[in-house]
Design an enzyme around this catalytic site. Sequence first.
Site, PDB file in Angstrom:
ATOM      1  N   ASN A 175      29.955   7.031 -25.798  1.00  0.00           N
ATOM      2  CA  ASN A 175      29.028   7.820 -24.990  1.00  0.00           C
ATOM      3  C   ASN A 175      27.734   8.096 -25.736  1.00  0.00           C
ATOM      4  O   ASN A 175      27.737   8.277 -26.956  1.00  0.00           O
ATOM      5  CB  ASN A 175      29.678   9.147 -24.588  1.00  0.00           C
ATOM      6  CG  ASN A 175      30.880   8.923 -23.699  1.00  0.00           C
ATOM      7  OD1 ASN A 175      31.029   7.850 -23.138  1.00  0.00           O
ATOM      8  ND2 ASN A 175      31.723   9.916 -23.585  1.00  0.00           N
ATOM      9  N   HIS A 233      27.254   3.384 -29.465  1.00  0.00           N
ATOM     10  CA  HIS A 233      26.262   2.905 -28.489  1.00  0.00           C
ATOM     11  C   HIS A 233      24.975   3.719 -28.520  1.00  0.00           C
ATOM     12  O   HIS A 233      24.214   3.725 -27.551  1.00  0.00           O
ATOM     13  CB  HIS A 233      26.865   2.911 -27.081  1.00  0.00           C
ATOM     14  CG  HIS A 233      27.936   1.864 -26.906  1.00  0.00           C
ATOM     15  ND1 HIS A 233      28.850   1.879 -25.885  1.00  0.00           N
ATOM     16  CD2 HIS A 233      28.221   0.760 -27.637  1.00  0.00           C
ATOM     17  CE1 HIS A 233      29.657   0.830 -26.002  1.00  0.00           C
ATOM     18  NE2 HIS A 233      29.301   0.142 -27.054  1.00  0.00           N
ATOM     19  N   CYS A 280      11.563   2.673 -32.355  1.00  0.00           N
ATOM     20  CA  CYS A 280      10.525   1.692 -32.039  1.00  0.00           C
ATOM     21  C   CYS A 280      11.194   0.383 -31.637  1.00  0.00           C
ATOM     22  O   CYS A 280      12.233   0.009 -32.191  1.00  0.00           O
ATOM     23  CB  CYS A 280       9.617   1.470 -33.246  1.00  0.00           C
ATOM     24  SG  CYS A 280       8.298   0.275 -32.887  1.00  0.00           S
ATOM     25  N   GLY A 289      39.633   7.974 -21.896  1.00  0.00           N
ATOM     26  CA  GLY A 289      38.673   7.774 -20.816  1.00  0.00           C
ATOM     27  C   GLY A 289      37.738   6.598 -20.972  1.00  0.00           C
ATOM     28  O   GLY A 289      36.522   6.741 -20.855  1.00  0.00           O
ATOM     29  N   SER A 332      37.422   2.422 -19.684  1.00  0.00           N
ATOM     30  CA  SER A 332      38.035   1.466 -18.755  1.00  0.00           C
ATOM     31  C   SER A 332      38.625   0.240 -19.449  1.00  0.00           C
ATOM     32  O   SER A 332      39.356  -0.530 -18.850  1.00  0.00           O
ATOM     33  CB  SER A 332      36.993   1.013 -17.726  1.00  0.00           C
ATOM     34  OG  SER A 332      35.887   0.461 -18.403  1.00  0.00           O
TER      35      SER A 332
HETATM   36  P1  NAD Z   1      33.649   3.314 -17.741  1.00  0.00           P
HETATM   37  O1  NAD Z   1      32.769   4.046 -16.787  1.00  0.00           O
HETATM   38  O2  NAD Z   1      33.730   1.835 -17.655  1.00  0.00           O
HETATM   39  O3  NAD Z   1      35.143   3.878 -17.567  1.00  0.00           O
HETATM   40  C1  NAD Z   1      35.415   5.248 -17.521  1.00  0.00           C
HETATM   41  C2  NAD Z   1      36.911   5.430 -17.559  1.00  0.00           C
HETATM   42  O4  NAD Z   1      37.160   6.823 -17.568  1.00  0.00           O
HETATM   43  C3  NAD Z   1      37.642   4.843 -16.339  1.00  0.00           C
HETATM   44  O5  NAD Z   1      38.721   4.083 -16.779  1.00  0.00           O
HETATM   45  C4  NAD Z   1      38.144   6.097 -15.586  1.00  0.00           C
HETATM   46  O6  NAD Z   1      39.441   5.910 -15.032  1.00  0.00           O
HETATM   47  C5  NAD Z   1      38.226   7.128 -16.693  1.00  0.00           C
HETATM   48  N1  NAD Z   1      38.054   8.500 -16.223  1.00  0.00           N
HETATM   49  C6  NAD Z   1      37.270   8.960 -15.219  1.00  0.00           C
HETATM   50  N2  NAD Z   1      37.385  10.292 -15.132  1.00  0.00           N
HETATM   51  C7  NAD Z   1      38.227  10.683 -16.103  1.00  0.00           C
HETATM   52  C8  NAD Z   1      38.732  11.935 -16.540  1.00  0.00           C
HETATM   53  N3  NAD Z   1      38.394  13.087 -15.943  1.00  0.00           N
HETATM   54  N4  NAD Z   1      39.593  11.966 -17.582  1.00  0.00           N
HETATM   55  C9  NAD Z   1      39.965  10.804 -18.211  1.00  0.00           C
HETATM   56  N5  NAD Z   1      39.529   9.596 -17.833  1.00  0.00           N
HETATM   57  C10 NAD Z   1      38.661   9.541 -16.800  1.00  0.00           C
HETATM   58  O7  NAD Z   1      33.227   3.804 -19.178  1.00  0.00           O
HETATM   59  P2  NAD Z   1      33.447   3.222 -20.653  1.00  0.00           P
HETATM   60  O8  NAD Z   1      34.764   2.528 -20.749  1.00  0.00           O
HETATM   61  O9  NAD Z   1      33.118   4.332 -21.579  1.00  0.00           O
HETATM   62  O10 NAD Z   1      32.368   2.057 -20.845  1.00  0.00           O
HETATM   63  C11 NAD Z   1      31.201   1.926 -20.184  1.00  0.00           C
HETATM   64  C12 NAD Z   1      29.913   2.141 -20.963  1.00  0.00           C
HETATM   65  O11 NAD Z   1      29.295   3.188 -20.279  1.00  0.00           O
HETATM   66  C13 NAD Z   1      29.911   2.581 -22.374  1.00  0.00           C
HETATM   67  O12 NAD Z   1      29.231   1.624 -23.092  1.00  0.00           O
HETATM   68  C14 NAD Z   1      29.088   3.882 -22.415  1.00  0.00           C
HETATM   69  O13 NAD Z   1      28.077   3.777 -23.398  1.00  0.00           O
HETATM   70  C15 NAD Z   1      28.437   3.946 -21.094  1.00  0.00           C
HETATM   71  N6  NAD Z   1      28.363   5.262 -20.429  1.00  0.00           N
HETATM   72  C16 NAD Z   1      28.235   6.411 -21.142  1.00  0.00           C
HETATM   73  C17 NAD Z   1      28.203   7.636 -20.489  1.00  0.00           C
HETATM   74  C18 NAD Z   1      28.033   8.897 -21.315  1.00  0.00           C
HETATM   75  O14 NAD Z   1      27.321   8.882 -22.317  1.00  0.00           O
HETATM   76  N7  NAD Z   1      28.674  10.009 -20.930  1.00  0.00           N
HETATM   77  C19 NAD Z   1      28.331   7.698 -19.101  1.00  0.00           C
HETATM   78  C20 NAD Z   1      28.450   6.485 -18.381  1.00  0.00           C
HETATM   79  C21 NAD Z   1      28.479   5.274 -19.066  1.00  0.00           C
END
Ligand code: NAD
Length: 247
Positions: A109, A126, A134, A191, A193
């Site tokens: 995140n 990330h 820059c 959390g 995917s």
């Molecule tokens: P993803 O969105 O692909 O998957 C999120 C996962 O979280 C899903 O499997 C879902 O089932 C699960 N989930 C949803 N709600 C939940 C909860 N309340 N408790 C537990 N699990 C829950 O995200 P990812 O696998 O982190 O990868 C995607 C990319 O998205 C990463 O590279 C990240 O940098 C970026 N991202 C970051 C943020 C952030 O900074 N908060 C937000 C969105 C995406």
Amino acid sequence: MVPIPKIAAGSEFGPLRVRRGERVFVLTGAGVSAESGVPTFRDAGGLWEQHRVEDVATPEGFARDPEMVWRFYSQRRLKAREVRPNPAHLALARLGDRLGDDLFLCTQNVDALHERAGSKDVHHMHGRLLSTRCSSCGRAPFDDESAYETAPRCDCGALLRPDVVWFGEMPYGLPRIFDALEETDLFVTVGSSGAVYPAAGFVSHLRHIGRARCIYVGLERPDNAHSFDECRLGKAGELVPSLFDVT
Ligand code: NAD
């Protein structure tokens, strides 16, 4: 024989025993911040807050339209001021207080919710939403909460960009991550995917090393479920606070 993971509601499992001196690696994904009101990718069906990921999270998207990319990240910076850590972030901060250097907390995140919950030394593989760098010169990234109307420029004249790792770019600190994985006794993903690599491949790397217990905690079965010993299904904010039993 390939072990079959136990996949069940989180309530069907007991706490994870952690003995003093054991090394714990926690990898968090967007799901850990979902209950704080930060949308995940999957929630929006491949769109990220109404934008195509290719447009706002790739170097090509930035080259095409830096103004639009900065507007997107500026909006997210403004929203970041409104969100609060949830019980999962707070529980991981408490775990860090107990384990000290024996915990490696690595997040995909870009939000700052782990730090705001009190976690120290969080590895943002990330990058960070509240940091800017820059796009050209070697100037160090700097903390930056500003929201920009137009794409800002560096003193060197090149465009500044959000200090986040976009698709097609190399995550930060992979050697440090792989060193930590080598020493891990307990690996927990919360959390994520299991679709975004290389993070989704850490668990299969650990399978090869063969020493760590590997646990998934999240709302639904991840794409890499087969590599875990257990998948504990449920909300991070409900499961993580009682997940660890440090003895
Ligand atoms: P993803 O969105 O692909 O998957 C999120 C996962 O979280 C899903 O499997 C879902 O089932 C699960 N989930 C949803 N709600 C939940 C909860 N309340 N408790 C537990 N699990 C829950 O995200 P990812 O696998 O982190 O990868 C995607 C990319 O998205 C990463 O590279 C990240 O940098 C970026 N991202 C970051 C943020 C952030 O900074 N908060 C937000 C969105 C995406």
